[in-house]
Design a protein around this motif. Structure first.
Motif, short mmCIF file in Angstrom:
data_model
loop_
_atom_site.label_atom_id
_atom_site.label_comp_id
_atom_site.label_asym_id
_atom_site.label_seq_id
_atom_site.Cartn_x
_atom_site.Cartn_y
_atom_site.Cartn_z
N UNK A 196 11.57 10.51 21.39
CA UNK A 196 13.01 10.74 21.49
C UNK A 196 13.42 12.11 20.94
N UNK A 197 12.48 12.83 20.33
CA UNK A 197 12.81 14.13 19.75
C UNK A 197 12.04 15.27 20.40
N UNK A 198 11.52 15.03 21.62
CA UNK A 198 10.83 16.12 22.30
C UNK A 198 11.88 17.07 22.87
N UNK A 199 11.72 18.35 22.61
CA UNK A 199 12.67 19.37 23.07
C UNK A 199 12.13 20.00 24.34
N UNK A 200 12.84 19.77 25.44
CA UNK A 200 12.35 20.28 26.72
C UNK A 200 13.39 21.14 27.43
N UNK A 201 14.46 21.45 26.78
CA UNK A 201 15.48 22.29 27.41
C UNK A 201 16.80 22.13 26.70
N UNK A 202 17.58 23.18 26.64
CA UNK A 202 18.84 23.11 25.91
C UNK A 202 19.90 22.35 26.66
N UNK A 203 19.80 22.28 28.02
CA UNK A 203 20.82 21.59 28.80
C UNK A 203 20.25 20.41 29.56
N UNK A 204 18.99 20.48 29.91
CA UNK A 204 18.42 19.42 30.75
C UNK A 204 18.14 18.17 29.97
N UNK A 205 18.09 17.05 30.68
CA UNK A 205 17.78 15.76 30.07
C UNK A 205 16.29 15.52 30.17
N UNK A 206 15.72 14.92 29.15
CA UNK A 206 14.30 14.63 29.15
C UNK A 206 14.01 13.24 29.66
N UNK A 207 15.04 12.52 30.07
CA UNK A 207 14.79 11.19 30.57
C UNK A 207 14.08 11.28 31.91
N UNK A 208 13.01 10.50 32.06
CA UNK A 208 12.25 10.55 33.31
C UNK A 208 13.05 9.94 34.42
N UNK A 209 12.88 10.38 35.67
CA UNK A 209 13.55 9.78 36.80
C UNK A 209 12.98 8.40 37.06
N UNK A 210 13.48 7.78 38.11
CA UNK A 210 13.02 6.43 38.44
C UNK A 210 11.53 6.40 38.67
N UNK A 211 10.97 5.19 38.57
CA UNK A 211 9.52 5.00 38.63
C UNK A 211 8.93 5.57 39.90
N UNK A 212 9.55 5.21 41.05
CA UNK A 212 9.01 5.67 42.32
C UNK A 212 9.13 7.18 42.45
N UNK A 213 10.22 7.75 41.89
CA UNK A 213 10.42 9.19 41.99
C UNK A 213 9.34 9.95 41.26
N UNK A 214 8.88 9.42 40.11
CA UNK A 214 7.84 10.10 39.34
C UNK A 214 6.51 10.01 40.05
#
Length: 583
Positions: free
Chosen positions: A25-43
């Motif tokens: 929950x504390x991984x920094x991957x961008x100042x504006x983008x969300x780090x939540x993964x897309x849907x299962x099939x999308x990944x």
């Protein structure tokens, strides 16, 4: 483990590993983008959607394999906080090891619940390594514990691809993390060993490994030196942890074989081109069944591929000798050799001398009293490297693996239940039982004392398929004998109890049992009842499927039966019969 064996294991692990998924929950991957993964099939269905960091002149890529940065990244600016991870830097570090890294960052209780409910299961199970933070949004390990418990739980006898789970946390008490997770897994029925050595803290099960690693920058009490890992060193450490999880001659060989198959997939696909489809469809239409033919083609081509790529070179004499020397050096038991059901004590120094020979001459082994053993009288030398009990268990398991193509406990999912064919081993409670359910057969198997409980099908493959009406199948009884007597097969029953079976039946012991093909199919296929694959004869007799022999083992028994049929009986002088050639 010697440096040589460790380097070999690490090399095999590096060749095999491809994907790592980090949940933090504390991984920094961008100042504006969300780090939540897309849907299962999308990944999973379009891996190219995972962004790849741009190459920079200051940091040229050391490995041609790109690393996937966190999904939905809009900015390369990092906002790492206390206890957080620098996602871009970690992705680049994994890329240098040829590993693709993706991230999932649950920021709310609803997103944590998605992890538990299985939203990302396909992603997690298909990854080679899963890296989990312990406290997600400050929940003190509740989400991680529940997620790990579900991912390592076998479903329908199928083990997941996931073999290594790393808990990478800034918690102060790493022992508490390991103990909490270990207690939960033990309550789920897992048998675990705890590791606490130069490799850090961990939980070791038969089919998976959990490693507890600490993030840097946190004040902690005394810990193994390797328990705390800097972020930039995490990829190397994960490779080494995976090497520990798969350490051994046969595990390493299996991993190397899988790597070779993956690396040579284009060659394999080229061998099975679409311009072969007309011929294959022709075969299927004329023969009536092409599925088995296709599987045989693939299996034989895989064998040819492994042989041509030198997969067997991984099992070199040098590595076997190194493994043996390490086991002897680390042993806490006295080396022994089994000779006609009696164990003889062996001097470890003498074994080391023999291992140094080129080639090793095991026949020159002598016991501690100076008696020469002679290789012909040795039942096994496995107890040189482990306790007699573990040596016997190892020999039995390898024996089952060598003669069974699959069985109830092989670990492969049975999305398609087995068919009745040459080599099928069945079990009934007794010869006269009228049991009509799997549960009744199992109960009879537990308490019955019938001589013949197990049966082997000898129906040739060509007579087991393309069935349009009921057909009689020849079944011969397999006698259950004691280990040490002459036997043919070692099987495991429904309770994983070892059954020692001998196939010395006579023709008059054979039974012809009629079965009807399944509706819509032209084979006799098992139907699952009471959780077990079963065959019901046309008379209502219930037979439980135990396993399927490898073709050559089944053919050996068929050959023996054919030899009995070909015997010639004739009248001749008793003097001539007893003293002549045919006595």
């Amino acid at each position: 483990m010697t440096a040589q064996l460790e380097d070999w294991s690490v090399g095999v692990a590096k060749d095999y590993l491809q994907t790592v998924v980090v949940v933090d929950d504390q991984v920094a991957i961008g100042s504006q983008g969300s780090a939540n993964a897309p849907g299962d099939d999308e990944v999973l269905d379009d891996v190219d959607e995972l962004s790849v960091p741009a190459e920079s002149e200051e940091a040229p890529r050391a490995n041609p394999t790109p690393a996937a940065t966190p999904v939905q990244v809009e900015s390369a600016e990092q906002t790492t906080g206390p206890g957080g991870l620098d996602g871009a830097a970690l992705s680049e570090a994994f890329a240098r090891y040829g590993l693709v890294c993706g991230y999932v960052r649950p920021e709310t209780s609803e997103q944590r619940e998605e992890l538990i409910q299985g939203t990302f299961d396909r992603l997690f199970i298909r990854s080679d390594v899963l890296v989990l933070d312990w406290s997600l949004n400050g929940d003190t390990g509740q989400t991680t514990t529940r997620l790990v418990s579900r991912l390592v739980e076998p479903k329908e006898g199928k083990l997941g691809r996931l073999r290594l789970i790393c808990i990478y946390t800034n918690d102060q008490d790493l022992y508490a993390v390991r103990d909490t997770l270990g207690r939960s897994l033990r309550e789920d029925g897992h048998q675990l060993d705890e590791s606490e050595n130069g490799e850090g803290l961990g939980l070791i099960a038969r089919d998976f490994r959990v490693s507890v690693l600490g993030k840097t920058g946190v004040s902690r009490g005394p810990l193994p030196a390797a328990a705390v890992v800097p972020e930039t060193e995490l990829p190397e450490r994960i490779v080494r942890e995976f090497a520990q999880a798969s350490h051994g001659i046969l595990p390493g060989f299996a991993l190397k074989s899988l790597s070779l198959l993956r690396d040579n997939a284009p060659t394999l696909l080229q061998r099975f081109r679409s311009d072969l489809d007309p011929a294959f469809v022709s075969h299927d239409l004329l023969a009536g069944e092409g599925k088995r033919f296709a599987i045989q083609l693939i299996a034989r081509e895989i064998q040819s591929l492994l042989e041509s790529t030198g997969a067997s070179d991984m099992i070199s004499r040098e590595r076997i000798e190194s493994w043996a020397k390490v086991r002897l050096a680390e042993s806490t038991f006295a080396p022994k050799v089994q000779k006609k059901a009696v164990y003889k004590n062996i001097d470890p120094a003498r074994v080391l001398e023999i291992l140094a020979q080129d080639p090793p001459d095991v026949s020159s082994l002598v016991d501690v009293d100076g008696g020469k053993l002679g290789i012909r009288s040795m039942a096994t030398v496995a107890s040189l490297f482990t306790t007699p009990e573990q040596a016997n268990a190892s020999e039995e398991e390898l024996g089952r693996l060598s003669c069974f193509a699959r069985d109830l406990h092989s670990g492969y999912s049975r999305e398609s239940e087995p068919t009745l064919q040459l080599g099928t081993i069945l079990v009934r409670a007794d010869d006269t039982s009228s049991a009509e359910s799997a549960a009744e057969v199992l109960e009879g198997l537990e308490h019955g004392d019938s001589k013949h409980k197990f049966w082997l099908c000898l129906q040739p493959l060509c007579d087991s398929e393309r069935l349009d009406e009921p057909r009689a199948f020849p079944l011969i009884p397999l006698s259950e004998v004691d280990l040490g007597s002459e036997f043919h097969f070692l099987a495991l029953d429904h309770r994983k109890q070892s059954r020692v079976l001998a196939g010395n039946a006579k023709l008059y012991d054979m039974r012809m049992v009629t079965f009807s093909p399944n509706h819509g199919e032209r084979v006799v296929r098992a139907i699952k009842r009471d959780g077990f694959p079963c065959f019901a004869s046309d008379k209502g007799e219930m037979y439980l499927w135990i396993g399927e022999l490898r073709p050559e083992h089944a053919l050996r028994v068929s050959h023996q039966m054919g030899h009995l049929i070909s015997r010639v009986g004739l009248d001749e002088s008793e003097w001539l019969r007893k003293d002549g050639y045919n006595k």
